[in-house]
Design a protein around this motif. Structure first.
Motif, short mmCIF file in Angstrom:
data_model
loop_
_atom_site.label_atom_id
_atom_site.label_comp_id
_atom_site.label_asym_id
_atom_site.label_seq_id
_atom_site.Cartn_x
_atom_site.Cartn_y
_atom_site.Cartn_z
N ASN A 1 0.86 -1.18 0.00
CA ASN A 1 0.00 0.00 0.00
C ASN A 1 0.90 1.23 0.00
OD1 ASN A 1 0.62 0.70 2.88
ND2 ASN A 1 -0.47 -1.24 3.26
N PRO A 2 0.33 2.44 -0.04
CA PRO A 2 1.18 3.64 -0.08
C PRO A 2 2.19 3.73 1.06
CG PRO A 2 -1.07 4.21 -0.66
CD PRO A 2 -1.10 2.78 -0.25
N ARG A 3 1.91 3.08 2.20
CA ARG A 3 2.86 3.13 3.31
C ARG A 3 3.96 2.07 3.20
NH1 ARG A 3 1.11 6.30 7.50
NH2 ARG A 3 -1.07 6.99 7.41
N THR A 4 3.71 1.04 2.40
CA THR A 4 4.71 -0.04 2.24
C THR A 4 5.12 -0.20 0.79
OG1 THR A 4 2.95 -1.70 2.02
CG2 THR A 4 3.79 -1.28 4.24
N VAL A 5 5.10 0.91 0.03
CA VAL A 5 5.40 0.82 -1.39
C VAL A 5 6.87 0.50 -1.66
CG1 VAL A 5 6.00 3.26 -1.74
CG2 VAL A 5 4.91 1.98 -3.59
N SER A 6 7.71 0.59 -0.61
CA SER A 6 9.13 0.26 -0.79
C SER A 6 9.37 -1.24 -0.82
CB SER A 6 9.96 0.89 0.33
OG SER A 6 9.52 0.41 1.60
N ALA A 7 8.36 -2.05 -0.53
CA ALA A 7 8.53 -3.51 -0.56
C ALA A 7 8.70 -3.98 -2.00
CB ALA A 7 7.31 -4.18 0.07
N GLN B 1 9.05 0.49 -8.14
CA GLN B 1 10.11 1.49 -7.94
C GLN B 1 9.70 2.84 -8.52
OE1 GLN B 1 13.92 0.17 -9.35
NE2 GLN B 1 14.88 2.15 -9.08
N ARG B 2 9.12 2.81 -9.73
CA ARG B 2 8.66 4.07 -10.33
C ARG B 2 7.52 4.68 -9.52
NH1 ARG B 2 9.42 0.93 -15.07
NH2 ARG B 2 7.21 0.44 -15.13
N LEU B 3 6.63 3.82 -9.02
CA LEU B 3 5.53 4.31 -8.21
C LEU B 3 6.04 4.94 -6.92
CD1 LEU B 3 2.48 4.53 -7.73
CD2 LEU B 3 2.54 2.24 -6.74
N GLU B 4 7.02 4.29 -6.29
CA GLU B 4 7.60 4.85 -5.07
C GLU B 4 8.25 6.19 -5.35
OE1 GLU B 4 10.89 3.63 -1.62
OE2 GLU B 4 10.77 2.54 -3.52
N HIS B 5 8.98 6.27 -6.47
CA HIS B 5 9.62 7.54 -6.82
C HIS B 5 8.57 8.62 -7.06
CE1 HIS B 5 12.43 10.36 -8.61
NE2 HIS B 5 11.64 10.46 -9.66
N LEU C 1 5.52 8.79 -5.79
CA LEU C 1 4.92 9.19 -4.52
C LEU C 1 5.84 10.11 -3.73
CD1 LEU C 1 3.27 5.85 -3.34
CD2 LEU C 1 2.11 7.91 -4.13
N ARG C 2 7.14 9.81 -3.74
CA ARG C 2 8.08 10.66 -3.02
C ARG C 2 8.16 12.04 -3.67
NH1 ARG C 2 10.33 7.81 0.83
NH2 ARG C 2 10.63 5.55 0.61
N VAL C 3 8.13 12.08 -5.00
CA VAL C 3 8.15 13.37 -5.69
C VAL C 3 6.91 14.18 -5.33
CG1 VAL C 3 8.01 14.46 -7.96
CG2 VAL C 3 9.62 12.60 -7.58
N GLN C 4 5.75 13.50 -5.30
CA GLN C 4 4.52 14.21 -4.94
C GLN C 4 4.57 14.71 -3.50
OE1 GLN C 4 2.05 15.09 -6.90
NE2 GLN C 4 2.99 14.10 -8.68
N GLN C 5 5.12 13.90 -2.60
CA GLN C 5 5.24 14.33 -1.21
C GLN C 5 6.16 15.54 -1.08
OE1 GLN C 5 6.52 10.77 0.75
NE2 GLN C 5 4.47 9.86 0.83
N ASP C 6 7.29 15.47 -1.79
CA ASP C 6 8.21 16.61 -1.76
C ASP C 6 7.56 17.84 -2.38
OD1 ASP C 6 10.04 14.93 -0.62
OD2 ASP C 6 11.13 14.52 -2.49
N PHE C 7 6.79 17.60 -3.45
CA PHE C 7 6.12 18.71 -4.12
C PHE C 7 5.12 19.39 -3.19
CE2 PHE C 7 2.34 20.03 -6.58
CZ PHE C 7 2.90 21.08 -7.29
N LEU C 8 4.33 18.57 -2.49
CA LEU C 8 3.35 19.15 -1.57
C LEU C 8 4.03 19.90 -0.43
CD1 LEU C 8 0.79 16.19 -1.33
CD2 LEU C 8 0.48 18.37 -2.50
#
Length: 459
Positions: A213-219, A242-246, A248-255
């Protein structure tokens, strides 16, 4: 293309499909084997079997004669003579010496009497009786032995071969059915257990994937124990994660960055309001304008980052450039800058989203106008290879080129802007499969080049 019937009849599980495929393959092999067996039975009729048995019996007697072991008294007591003794009406044989005298023959019976009545050189004789006549097929062979020449004659009926063949077919058929059913049962059990063991890692991978899930996307899914055919699929899924995790991290940094960028002007506005009568109206308008610009560019960035927001159509590159240039000429005149549009080469068309390309060119022109001193020129070049926007400003510092298209990044010489204009340009180029690069313009300014692949350009 699979039909609805094929899909409905196909088992939903991988184990079921593999098992069904194996069973169908075994069934097809069985059908082919039965067809071959039936074809041989058809080709090998009664005449063939009679001739074959007669030839085999001739060979048995011939072998004894040629080996010098031929004993007329002994051959009558072997298993060979025993068959003829049991079937005196359907089989008979005799061996004649060079003078025509019978050296040895089968036990007396109707078949032997018919063989004795057969004229020389014949190959068929009928045995008359109470019932329908019995046809005896006769085979003859001449053999030279140590003690002279011999003539071997063997007679066998069609009726006997037919009955023996029917009995053998019935026996073989029953045995084959029992053996096939037993083999099919064992085959099904072994294949089922083997397949279940083989797909075990797939079930474990699916259970792990279900917990992501979004909290365990690094698995990531493991490939240990996976069938070699499934490893590319697992690797592709891991790359997608891996692309999805990247993303999500970009979106988090963006927000986080957007919240920080909007926090400063909001804080200033609140402070000005709290001052009451002494508030600086010009500062408040500047902060409001800056915040409105940031919100507007945030909306643009969110829009161009989604592929579903694009509507492609065949458009003229020159028309797109003219539309954006005409719109930005007023901004250029207000800043004391000359905006010039140039066309190089033939007219060209591409499949593009008109609104997105307008925003792309507007941002590039706006950026160039903002960095060009009064009295200088900004040039928009159009060619079948794409667009190029060049200014006569101070240029781009070497250390800034790697950060030009990052979100919320601003050069040290920039006093306004949200740092999103070039990021929006990059997103639009990515959606169109174009590339955008920055280089040094003639005279030391900056030149941004949007390159369009030749395969996308139409006359």
């Amino acid at each position: 293309m699979a039909t609805r019937w094929d899909v409905a009849m196909r088992p939903p599980s991988l184990v079921g499909r593999l098992l069904l495929s194996a069973l169908l393959g075994m069934l097809a092999a069985g059908v082919v084997a039965m067809a071959i067996f039936a074809a041989f039975e058809h080709l090998r009729g009664t005449d063939y079997e009679v001739h074959k048995e007669n030839r085999d019996d001739l060979t048995v007697i011939e072998r004894e004669i040629l080996a010098g072991q031929f004993d007329p008294q002994q051959i009558g007591g072997t298993w060979f003579a025993g068959d003829y003794d049991a079937l005196r009406r359907d089989t008979a044989f005799r061996v004649l010496d060079a003078t025509g005298r019978v050296v040895v023959d089968s036990p007396p019976g109707p078949a032997l009497e018919a063989l004795e009545r057969m004229p020389p050189g014949g190959d068929r004789v009928e045995l008359q009786g109470d019932g329908p006549p019995v046809v005896l097929q006769v085979a003859e062979r001449r053999v030279s032995g140590d003690d002279g020449g011999y003539v071997i004659q063997v007679a066998r009926s069609h009726r006997m071969e037919q009955r023996l063949a029917e009995h053998a077919r019935s026996l073989y058929r029953d045995s084959a059915i029992v053996a096939a059913l037993g083999a099919l049962g064992v085959f099904t059990i072994v294949i089922y257990l083997t397949i279940r063991r083989a797909v075990g890692p797939l079930q474990q991978a699916s259970e792990l994937a279900a917990r992501i899930n979004p909290r365990t996307v690094s698995a990531r899914l493991r490939t240990e124990g996976m069938p070699s055919e499934m490893i590319p699929l697992i690797d592709a899924l891991n790359l997608a994660l891996q692309r999805l995790e990247h993303g999500l991290r970009v979106q988090q940094d963006f927000l986080a960055t957007a919240a920080h960028e909007l926090k400063t002007p909001l804080t200033l506005l609140r402070a000005e309001i709290e001052l009451g009568e002494g508030m600086d109206r010009a500062a408040m308008l500047h902060d409001t304008e800056l915040m409105g610009r940031q919100v507007h560019q945030l909306l643009h960035l969110a829009e161009v980052s989604e592929d579903r927001n694009y509507r492609f159509a065949r458009l003229s590159l020159w028309s797109l450039a003219q539309e954006a240039g005409d719109y930005m000429k007023r901004v250029a005149e207000k800043g004391g800058v000359v905006l010039q549009i140039e066309r190089h080469g033939r007219e060209a068309r591409v499949d593009a989203d008109a609104g997105a390309v307008f925003v792309l060119l507007k941002n590039l022109l706006e950026n160039a106008i903002g960095h060009t001193p009064k009295g200088n020129r900004v040039t928009l070049e159009v060619s079948p290879a794409g667009f190029a926007v060049a200014d006569q400003g101070t240029g781009i510092a070497a250390g800034d080129r790697a950060h030009l298209f990052e979100r919320f990044w601003r050069a040290s010489t920039t006093t306004s802007g949200a740092g999103l204009g070039l990021a929006i340009v990059s997103e639009i180029c990515l959606a169109h499969q174009w590339t955008v690069t920055a280089e040094v313009a003639d005279g030391g300014g900056a030149r941004f080049v949007v390159s369009i692949p030749e395969a996308q350009v139409h006359a």
